[in-house]
Motif scaffolding. Structure first.
Motif, PDB file in Angstrom:
ATOM      1  N   SER A  70       0.851  -1.208   0.000  1.00 31.06           N
ATOM      2  CA  SER A  70       0.000   0.000   0.000  1.00 31.06           C
ATOM      3  C   SER A  70       0.877   1.246   0.000  1.00 31.06           C
ATOM      4  CB  SER A  70      -0.871   0.025   1.250  1.00 31.06           C
ATOM      5  OG  SER A  70      -0.050   0.097   2.401  1.00 31.06           O
ATOM      6  N   ALA A  71       0.227   2.376  -0.179  1.00 27.22           N
ATOM      7  CA  ALA A  71       0.955   3.646  -0.084  1.00 27.22           C
ATOM      8  C   ALA A  71       1.354   3.911   1.363  1.00 27.22           C
ATOM      9  CB  ALA A  71       0.074   4.774  -0.599  1.00 27.22           C
ATOM     10  N   THR A  72       0.507   3.522   2.283  1.00 30.65           N
ATOM     11  CA  THR A  72       0.799   3.712   3.712  1.00 30.65           C
ATOM     12  C   THR A  72       2.129   3.031   4.058  1.00 30.65           C
ATOM     13  OG1 THR A  72      -1.565   3.708   4.208  1.00 30.65           O
ATOM     14  CG2 THR A  72      -0.088   3.270   6.050  1.00 30.65           C
ATOM     15  N   HIS A  98      -2.836  13.187   4.667  1.00 31.93           N
ATOM     16  CA  HIS A  98      -3.551  11.968   5.068  1.00 31.93           C
ATOM     17  C   HIS A  98      -2.934  11.437   6.356  1.00 31.93           C
ATOM     18  CE1 HIS A  98      -4.887   7.732   4.843  1.00 31.93           C
ATOM     19  NE2 HIS A  98      -5.881   8.214   4.129  1.00 31.93           N
ATOM     20  N   MET A 147       1.248  15.843   0.035  1.00 34.72           N
ATOM     21  CA  MET A 147       0.430  15.103  -0.923  1.00 34.72           C
ATOM     22  C   MET A 147       0.198  15.949  -2.173  1.00 34.72           C
ATOM     23  SD  MET A 147      -3.242  15.620   1.039  1.00 34.72           S
ATOM     24  CE  MET A 147      -3.370  13.971   1.439  1.00 34.72           C
ATOM     25  N   ASN A 151      -7.046  14.296  -0.437  1.00 41.64           N
ATOM     26  CA  ASN A 151      -8.116  13.304  -0.602  1.00 41.64           C
ATOM     27  C   ASN A 151      -9.474  13.779  -0.100  1.00 41.64           C
ATOM     28  OD1 ASN A 151      -6.505  12.960   1.888  1.00 41.64           O
ATOM     29  ND2 ASN A 151      -8.143  11.561   2.433  1.00 41.64           N
ATOM     30  N   ASP A 176       3.075  12.023  -1.661  1.00 39.57           N
ATOM     31  CA  ASP A 176       1.950  11.095  -1.641  1.00 39.57           C
ATOM     32  C   ASP A 176       1.079  11.433  -2.851  1.00 39.57           C
ATOM     33  OD1 ASP A 176      -0.634  10.113  -1.313  1.00 39.57           O
ATOM     34  OD2 ASP A 176      -0.678  10.419   0.843  1.00 39.57           O
ATOM     35  N   VAL A 178      -1.240   9.416  -4.049  1.00 37.59           N
ATOM     36  CA  VAL A 178      -2.309   8.414  -4.051  1.00 37.59           C
ATOM     37  C   VAL A 178      -3.549   8.870  -4.831  1.00 37.59           C
ATOM     38  CG1 VAL A 178      -3.947   7.203  -2.535  1.00 37.59           C
ATOM     39  CG2 VAL A 178      -1.534   7.259  -1.955  1.00 37.59           C
ATOM     40  N   GLN A 179      -3.917  10.135  -4.683  1.00 34.83           N
ATOM     41  CA  GLN A 179      -5.152  10.597  -5.342  1.00 34.83           C
ATOM     42  C   GLN A 179      -4.930  11.061  -6.775  1.00 34.83           C
ATOM     43  OE1 GLN A 179      -8.224  10.301  -4.351  1.00 34.83           O
ATOM     44  NE2 GLN A 179      -7.835   9.634  -2.246  1.00 34.83           N
ATOM     45  N   SER A 199      -1.163   3.703  -4.494  1.00 35.88           N
ATOM     46  CA  SER A 199      -1.989   2.521  -4.178  1.00 35.88           C
ATOM     47  C   SER A 199      -2.878   2.215  -5.373  1.00 35.88           C
ATOM     48  CB  SER A 199      -2.887   2.802  -2.968  1.00 35.88           C
ATOM     49  OG  SER A 199      -2.280   2.398  -1.777  1.00 35.88           O
ATOM     50  N   HIS A 201      -5.688   0.608  -5.706  1.00 38.39           N
ATOM     51  CA  HIS A 201      -7.158   0.628  -5.606  1.00 38.39           C
ATOM     52  C   HIS A 201      -7.760   2.013  -5.844  1.00 38.39           C
ATOM     53  CE1 HIS A 201      -7.751   2.302  -1.429  1.00 38.39           C
ATOM     54  NE2 HIS A 201      -6.481   1.943  -1.314  1.00 38.39           N
ATOM     55  N   LYS A 202      -6.909   3.035  -5.948  1.00 38.80           N
ATOM     56  CA  LYS A 202      -7.439   4.378  -6.230  1.00 38.80           C
ATOM     57  C   LYS A 202      -7.553   4.624  -7.737  1.00 38.80           C
ATOM     58  CE  LYS A 202      -7.102   5.627  -1.806  1.00 38.80           C
ATOM     59  NZ  LYS A 202      -8.141   6.083  -0.918  1.00 38.80           N
TER      60      LYS A 202
HETATM   61  N1  PLP Z   1      -2.796   9.061   0.979  1.00 39.54           N
HETATM   62  C1  PLP Z   1      -3.960   9.503   0.499  1.00 39.54           C
HETATM   63  C2  PLP Z   1      -4.027  10.875  -0.074  1.00 39.54           C
HETATM   64  C3  PLP Z   1      -5.096   8.701   0.516  1.00 39.54           C
HETATM   65  O1  PLP Z   1      -6.246   9.160   0.033  1.00 39.54           O
HETATM   66  C4  PLP Z   1      -4.995   7.400   1.051  1.00 39.54           C
HETATM   67  C5  PLP Z   1      -6.179   6.535   1.142  1.00 39.54           C
HETATM   68  O2  PLP Z   1      -7.288   7.001   1.367  1.00 39.54           O
HETATM   69  C6  PLP Z   1      -3.738   6.974   1.523  1.00 39.54           C
HETATM   70  C7  PLP Z   1      -2.664   7.827   1.467  1.00 39.54           C
HETATM   71  C8  PLP Z   1      -3.537   5.607   2.060  1.00 39.54           C
HETATM   72  O3  PLP Z   1      -3.694   4.663   1.039  1.00 39.54           O
HETATM   73  P1  PLP Z   1      -3.644   3.099   1.405  1.00 39.54           P
HETATM   74  O4  PLP Z   1      -4.675   2.898   2.471  1.00 39.54           O
HETATM   75  O5  PLP Z   1      -3.993   2.420   0.134  1.00 39.54           O
HETATM   76  O6  PLP Z   1      -2.280   2.840   1.881  1.00 39.54           O
END
Ligand code: PLP
Length: 373
Positions: A70-72, A98, A147, A151, A176, A178-179, A199, A201-202
């Motif tokens: 995951s990104a986390t 986040h 980020m 998000n 980050d 992710v979005q 990640s 799944h986004k």
């Molecule tokens: N960073 C952002 C901006 C996110 O929106 C999210 C998930 O909502 C995350 C990090 C964490 O992603 P993940 O739970 O897939 O590691």
């Protein structure tokens, strides 16, 4: 009842091609990628082809991509590593990150006693870049973690500007994305960010798989010790089907980027127009926001705050209040709390986030449903 999913910033439905790719791998390529026989070589080849696909779209080298769960996970790894083994003494971030970043930073601050500074947030939900520059000092080894797209409200950074400022002060930049990744083109040659986390799944890929970009010649110690997987940096037998699904989702997202961006931009604009036409005094939270995220302050009474999501959910409509991790809770969003007044923060805000699967008709249903609350 036809369900309506307007919570694409929380997660996205998988594309059918992605599901098919994963099924094919599960059925035909069960070999352990570390095995030297043909079963293993075939699985290994899927991983390396996937890595190359991602690198091609980001304009980086395949060796710079490390698969993670995951990104986390990527954020935790990189921030810890940079402090523990790379001499970072100070982190600059913001309070609208986040929790994957915020809580990692807080814990590292506790553990290593590093200095942490938070960039001011402007009343329009964007970061104050003058304040950012004031906080930088090229004599203190610094990591900046921000980020790309928020998000909750969709405010976005100009990555070229942030990278240039970081370079001017010799700060390392962890982003980050992710979005944004898979929703906007990112060229890592043109924009020399040091670390990027994502990640799948986004962007209509599977959950439980992501990647971290680590710029060449950065000395990073392993996140997990064990086997030689992922250049020995993240040991453990690879989830081949997840990796293949991620790459397929990333490929399609990038190939369809222009059409889907246009389509989703129009959806969002239609939704804003409809909201203004039907609700006097509605406010869009944040300025200059990303094309698939819309956060609005509804002109409803405070008592209705808890009821809105419940009522929409009963009608089969999924939207979000703040980020997904806070849904169901009536705690104000830590992002909105940074720039809304105390009066506004108690009023109901809604995050509506779109994908190419949504339609104007679905937005009409959302508006009609909101009118009955
Ligand atoms: N960073 C952002 C901006 C996110 O929106 C999210 C998930 O909502 C995350 C990090 C964490 O992603 P993940 O739970 O897939 O590691």
């Amino acid at each position: 009842m036809k369900k309506i999913y307007l919570d694409n910033a929380a997660t996205t439905p998988l594309r059918s091609e992605v599901i098919q790719t994963m099924i094919d791998v599960l059925q035909n390529d069960f070999g352990n990628p570390s095995s030297t026989h043909s079963f293993g070589r075939s699985a290994k080849s899927i991983i390396e082809t996937s890595r190359k696909t991602i690198a091609k779209y980001l304009n980086c080298s395949a060796q710079e991509i490390i698969f993670t769960s995951s990104a986390t996970e990527g954020t935790n790894w990189i921030l810890r590593e940079m402090i523990k083994n790379n001499g970072i003494k100070k982190i600059i971030t913001s309070k609208i990150e986040h929790h994957a970043t915020l809580y990692t930073v807080l814990n590292l601050q506790k553990e290593f006693g590093i200095e942490v500074e938070y960039i001011s947030v402007l009343p329009n939900g964007n970061l104050d870049l003058f304040d950012f520059e004031r906080k930088l000092d090229d004599k203190i080894p610094t990591l900046v973690t921000l980020m790309h797209v928020n998000n909750e409200i969709g405010t976005q950074l100009n990555l070229d500007t942030i990278t240039a400022i970081c370079q001017k002060y010799k700060a390392v930049f962890h982003c980050d994305t992710v979005q944004s990744i898979g929703k906007v083109a990112i060229d890592l040659q043109k924009t020399p960010i040091d670390f990027v986390v994502a990640s799948a799944h986004k962007f209509h890929g599977p959950k439980g798989i992501g990647f971290t970009f680590i710029r060449k010649n950065t000395a990073i110690q392993p996140m997990l010790f064990g086997g030689e997987q992922e250049k020995g940096l993240r040991a453990g037998t690879e989830a081949v089907h997840q990796i293949a699904g991620l790459a397929k989702a990333f490929e399609i997202a990038n190939e369809q980027l222009i059409e889907e961006t246009k389509y989703i931009t129009e959806l969002k604009s239609y939704c804003i127009t409809k909201l203004h036409a039907n609700f006097d005094g509605i406010i869009v939270n944040g300025e200059n926001t990303f094309y698939n995220i819309l956060n609005v302050l509804l002109p409803f009474s405070e008592e209705k705050t808890a009821l809105i999501l419940f009522n929409l959910d009963m009608k089969g409509i999924a939207v979000s209040r703040g980020s997904a991790c806070q849904s169901g809770s009536v705690k104000p969003s830590h992002v909105l709390a940074e720039f809304l007044s105390s009066d506004e923060i108690n009023k109901p805000s809604l995050r509506i986030s779109f994908s190419h699967y949504n339609t104007n008709e679905e937005i009409d249903v959302l508006i009609e449903s909101l009118k009955t609350i």
